[in-house]
Motif scaffolding. Sequence first.
Motif, PDB file in Angstrom:
ATOM      1  N   ASP A  12       0.813  -1.219   0.000  1.00 10.11           N
ATOM      2  CA  ASP A  12       0.000   0.000   0.000  1.00 10.11           C
ATOM      3  C   ASP A  12       0.850   1.274   0.000  1.00 10.11           C
ATOM      4  N   TRP A  15       1.243   2.830  -3.592  1.00 10.29           N
ATOM      5  CA  TRP A  15       0.084   3.326  -4.332  1.00 10.29           C
ATOM      6  C   TRP A  15       0.094   4.818  -4.616  1.00 10.29           C
ATOM      7  N   HIS A  19       0.311   6.408  -8.360  1.00 10.14           N
ATOM      8  CA  HIS A  19      -0.776   7.245  -8.864  1.00 10.14           C
ATOM      9  C   HIS A  19      -0.257   8.591  -9.347  1.00 10.14           C
ATOM     10  N   ASP A  29      -7.769   3.765  -7.735  1.00 11.89           N
ATOM     11  CA  ASP A  29      -7.687   2.303  -7.714  1.00 11.89           C
ATOM     12  C   ASP A  29      -7.079   1.709  -8.984  1.00 11.89           C
ATOM     13  N   LYS A  32      -3.701  -0.009  -8.387  1.00 14.48           N
ATOM     14  CA  LYS A  32      -3.572  -1.180  -7.518  1.00 14.48           C
ATOM     15  C   LYS A  32      -3.567  -2.433  -8.385  1.00 14.48           C
ATOM     16  N   ASP A  36      -0.694  -7.490  -5.961  1.00 15.67           N
ATOM     17  CA  ASP A  36       0.114  -6.746  -4.993  1.00 15.67           C
ATOM     18  C   ASP A  36       0.440  -7.543  -3.719  1.00 15.67           C
ATOM     19  N   LYS A  67       4.947  -1.392 -12.232  1.00 12.44           N
ATOM     20  CA  LYS A  67       4.643  -0.142 -11.513  1.00 12.44           C
ATOM     21  C   LYS A  67       5.902   0.502 -10.942  1.00 12.44           C
TER      22      LYS A  67
END
Length: 139
Positions: A12, A15, A19, A29, A32, A36, A67
């Motif tokens: 988390d 994130w 973003h 979202d 995500k 993950d 990511k």
Amino acid sequence: MEKIQIEQIRPDLTWRIRHEAMYPDEPYDTIKLEDDPNGIHFGLFAEDQLVTVISVFEEGTVYQFRKFATLPAAQGKGYGSLMLQHIITYVSNIGATKLWCNARTSASAFYLKFGFSETDQRFSKLGLEFVIMQLQLNN
């Protein structure tokens, strides 16, 4: 000299950086990943501020990173290079035979500097062009 540290972090924590850096105009979202909880996530901290994140996923001896993101204000300072080198070393040390990613075509030159090669697999997503790039390891 700037204090830089790379460490494993909770999923988390990636994130917000993902973003802001990758899809700021998409719903939160969007960044995500279903996988993950199964990934190994790393954060690069510059002066105790989290600025770069990357998530690594294992399939046997093949590893994919996803990511990979640096906050816009922190881009161009070498953090991405430090992180990618860290990940290459990390997966090599645990016996990886290959490391690969879905690279934005605009970033392919960055990965080429680290020995990655482009495959002939290309696709588009969210209006961006991607190429699958890979690095052979421990062969």
